[in-house]
Every structure is written in C-alpha cells, then in structure tokens.
Design a protein around this motif. Structure first.
Motif, PDB file in Angstrom:
ATOM      1  N   ARG A 303       0.810  -1.216   0.000  1.00 33.34           N
ATOM      2  CA  ARG A 303       0.000   0.000   0.000  1.00 33.34           C
ATOM      3  C   ARG A 303       0.849   1.274   0.000  1.00 33.34           C
ATOM      4  N   GLU A 304       1.811   1.381   0.892  1.00 25.28           N
ATOM      5  CA  GLU A 304       2.604   2.609   0.989  1.00 25.28           C
ATOM      6  C   GLU A 304       3.298   2.908  -0.334  1.00 25.28           C
ATOM      7  N   ASP A 305       3.876   1.897  -0.945  1.00 21.26           N
ATOM      8  CA  ASP A 305       4.550   2.065  -2.231  1.00 21.26           C
ATOM      9  C   ASP A 305       3.561   2.515  -3.308  1.00 21.26           C
ATOM     10  N   ILE A 306       2.407   1.865  -3.364  1.00 26.85           N
ATOM     11  CA  ILE A 306       1.399   2.207  -4.373  1.00 26.85           C
ATOM     12  C   ILE A 306       0.894   3.630  -4.175  1.00 26.85           C
ATOM     13  N   GLU A 307       0.607   4.000  -2.930  1.00 24.21           N
ATOM     14  CA  GLU A 307       0.044   5.325  -2.671  1.00 24.21           C
ATOM     15  C   GLU A 307       1.036   6.451  -2.952  1.00 24.21           C
ATOM     16  N   THR A 308       2.316   6.174  -2.869  1.00 30.14           N
ATOM     17  CA  THR A 308       3.306   7.212  -3.178  1.00 30.14           C
ATOM     18  C   THR A 308       3.528   7.364  -4.683  1.00 30.14           C
ATOM     19  N   ARG A 309       3.152   6.351  -5.441  1.00 23.60           N
ATOM     20  CA  ARG A 309       3.427   6.375  -6.883  1.00 23.60           C
ATOM     21  C   ARG A 309       2.194   6.640  -7.745  1.00 23.60           C
ATOM     22  N   ILE A 310       1.019   6.498  -7.155  1.00 25.03           N
ATOM     23  CA  ILE A 310      -0.196   6.699  -7.929  1.00 25.03           C
ATOM     24  C   ILE A 310      -0.709   8.127  -7.697  1.00 25.03           C
ATOM     25  N   ARG A 311      -1.341   8.694  -8.705  1.00 20.92           N
ATOM     26  CA  ARG A 311      -1.801  10.071  -8.625  1.00 20.92           C
ATOM     27  C   ARG A 311      -2.894  10.219  -7.567  1.00 20.92           C
ATOM     28  N   PRO A 312      -2.798  11.204  -6.662  1.00 19.41           N
ATOM     29  CA  PRO A 312      -3.865  11.415  -5.666  1.00 19.41           C
ATOM     30  C   PRO A 312      -5.213  11.671  -6.359  1.00 19.41           C
ATOM     31  N   PHE A 313      -6.262  11.171  -5.741  1.00 14.14           N
ATOM     32  CA  PHE A 313      -7.568  11.163  -6.401  1.00 14.14           C
ATOM     33  C   PHE A 313      -8.626  11.180  -5.296  1.00 14.14           C
ATOM     34  N   ASP A 314      -9.203  12.341  -5.029  1.00 21.79           N
ATOM     35  CA  ASP A 314     -10.151  12.500  -3.934  1.00 21.79           C
ATOM     36  C   ASP A 314     -11.554  12.109  -4.395  1.00 21.79           C
ATOM     37  N   THR A 315     -12.092  11.060  -3.798  1.00 20.75           N
ATOM     38  CA  THR A 315     -13.441  10.614  -4.137  1.00 20.75           C
ATOM     39  C   THR A 315     -14.363  10.636  -2.922  1.00 20.75           C
ATOM     40  N   SER A 316     -13.958  11.364  -1.900  1.00 20.60           N
ATOM     41  CA  SER A 316     -14.799  11.450  -0.697  1.00 20.60           C
ATOM     42  C   SER A 316     -16.051  12.266  -1.003  1.00 20.60           C
ATOM     43  N   ARG A 317     -17.172  11.828  -0.460  1.00 21.48           N
ATOM     44  CA  ARG A 317     -18.441  12.526  -0.679  1.00 21.48           C
ATOM     45  C   ARG A 317     -18.790  13.273   0.597  1.00 21.48           C
ATOM     46  N   LYS A 318     -18.586  14.570   0.573  1.00 15.97           N
ATOM     47  CA  LYS A 318     -18.747  15.404   1.764  1.00 15.97           C
ATOM     48  C   LYS A 318     -20.191  15.832   1.913  1.00 15.97           C
TER      49      LYS A 318
END
Length: 318
Positions: A303-318
């Motif tokens: 997970r840590e490796d993937i999350e540092t290399r993949i583009r951030p993508f906010d899908t939270s529904r506020k």
C-alpha cells in the motif's frame, strides 16, 4: 454441469483521465463509484468501478487509467458500444435534457429492437447508449444510487446490451451459440440479437456485420473487455472444462478478490466470465464505498509504495 451464463456482469474500458471520468459518471450520469482500486495487472494505475447503489453484478462499468496511452480508433472487430438501462421512456427524455444542460455530445432519441435508445459519448469519445426498460422482460436490474444526483425514478440502474462489430459475422455468431449457449433472438444480414439467461436488456449482445471498416485499435476511448455473469465458483470451474472441450485457449481462473474471473479471446473480442460474488462490500461499508483506495489482501503489504506512486484522487463525498 451447471455453467449457465446469467447475463452481463461488467464492461471495462479505458480512459485518459480517471478524475474527469469519475466526475462524468457520478455527477452527470448519476452512477455510484463503488470501488476505487488499482489494476491488479498494472498496480500503479487506477481501476475504478461505477455501478448501482450497492455494486450489484450486472450494473458496473469499470475503467483502466493507463498513463500516456494513445487514443483508440473506432472500427470493426471490436466491442463497439456500451449500453445502460434506465427504467422508462420518460427516463430517456430526462437524460436527453440533462445531456443538453451539461453539453454532453448526444444523438436524437431513436428506437431499436422495440426500445427507446439515446446514444451519447464522453470526453474520451467513448460510445454509449441509454436503453429504456419500458416493456422489458428478463434479467432484473439493480438499485438506483440512493444519494445520487439523478432522481431514482429516472436513474441508470444496470448494464444493457453490448454492441459488437465483427467482419467474420457468421463464424462469430456460431461461436456464441455453440460455445456460450447463447440464443439467437433475431438475425439478418446487418445484425444479430443474442440472449443468455433470463434474457432482456441485461442479457443481450447486439452483433453487427461490418466488413467495410478498418479494424479498431485499442487505446483510451475504447472498450477493453466485456464480462458475463455466472452464479459461483462451481459454475466458473465448469467453464474451464467447457473451454477445454471446445479447445478455446483461456487464462485459467484468476481471483480478483471482489469476484473470480476467466478470460478467453474469441477472434478479436476479449470475453470474461465472472462470479456474482463476493462483491464490493467485502472490504468497505455501504456508507463509504469508493471513498478510499481499496486494495485486495494480496496487495495490502504494498500500500505505501502504491500510494506514493499513484496520482492522488479525492473521491470522498462530503
């Protein structure tokens, strides 16, 4: 042996931009993002799943987001157009007005095989159509997104017929009948309608004869594969045996965590057969489906490796 195909399971296509694609599907089409994960064969790219309110099999459209991929090319020998089911003719009219409001490229409402149809496309020039379930019989649809932007009486709630174009028309139809036990509902020189399971809009293929166009080319804006539903692991195991009997090369069963899958290519067309379960609420609660990056257990240690290399993508529904 029980190996009955129950209908369409999912369709997977390619997009140049997962974020813009997410906005289009949730904000305009009103489909729910039920899973934001990674492509298990290319783990530093997204795989997003849009479906009904709870992610039922037969309702999900999924996307790969490959960096730097080229645009695909429309043509024959391809999965050509994805359909989405809506409850009524009135829903077709509703979406036409909605597409006009949001400047979505679309055609006029037409009719095909006794159902109202509205063809449209997204910014990738991916081809879609809405199909009305008015007077439809057969495979049950899903559940409209409870908190979506489209009124539930009009909202998309399942996959409709997959439109395919092939140059080797008769041979392809024969394979669908002999290998997949699909039933021909109607056939002429231009197109054939085939069905599986209980039939209806959620279980049809519309195969068009096209020897004039050049072959399609894969890339964003094109469909990667279509999947058909089977009940469980036993049925999928039976399909391995059936492919062997028909001498169809295949992938063997692959555990995708949310379902198990079996792939085979018929001519140019990649077919997947997938189990109905376990489903998309195995690792996230209903309330927050799709809001976090979900990884199958086999990838959790990365997970840590993937999350540092993949583009951030906010899908939270506020």
């Amino acid at each position: 042996m029980e190996n009955k195909l129950l209908g369409l399971h999912h369709v997977t296509a390619m997009t140049k931009d997962a974020i813009e694609n997410y906005k289009f599907f949730t904000e305009i089409l009103g489909m729910r993002l039920v899973k934001k994960t990674v492509n298990q064969d290319d783990i530093y790219t997204y795989h997003t799943f849009f479906a009904d309110d709870v992610g039922n099999a037969g309702t999900d459209m999924t996307f790969f987001d490959f960096p730097n991929q080229v645009k695909g090319k429309k043509g024959t020998n391809s999965l050509y157009r994805t359909s989405f089911r809506v409850p009524s003719d009135a829903a077709i009219e509703y979406y036409k007005k909605r597409f006009e409001t949001f400047n979505v490229t679309h055609e006029e409402i037409t009719e095909f095989n006794g159902h109202k149809v509205l063809r449209f496309e997204d910014d990738d020039e991916q081809y879609y159509q809405l199909i009305s379930d008015e007077d439809n019989r057969g495979v049950q649809a899903g559940i409209p997104w409870e908190n979506g932007p489209v009124p539930k009486e009009y909202a998309i709630y399942g996959l409709g017929p997959m439109v395919i174009k092939v140059s080797y028309y008769d041979a392809f139809i024969d394979m669908l009948q002999n290998v997949y036990d699909m039933e021909v509902v109607s056939k002429n020189d231009t197109y054939t309608i085939l069905t599986m399971g209980e039939g209806g809009n959620g279980a049809e293929l519309h195969v068009f004869h096209d020897e004039e166009s050049e072959d399609s080319k894969q890339g964003y804006g094109e469909i990667h594969h279509v999947a058909f539903r089977v009940k469980d692991d036993e049925a999928l195991n039976n399909w391995v045996q059936r492919y062997k009997e028909h001498r169809v090369p295949n992938s063997g069963i692959i555990d995708r965590f949310y379902f198990k899958a079996l792939y085979a290519r018929i001519g140019h067309i990649l077919f997947e057969i997938s189990t109905d379960g376990p489903g998309f609420m195995t690792d996230e609660p209903y309330e927050t489906l799709g809001e976090s990056l979900a990884l199958p257990p086999a990838l959790e240690h990365r997970r840590e490796d993937i999350e540092t290399r993949i583009r951030p993508f906010d899908t939270s529904r506020k």
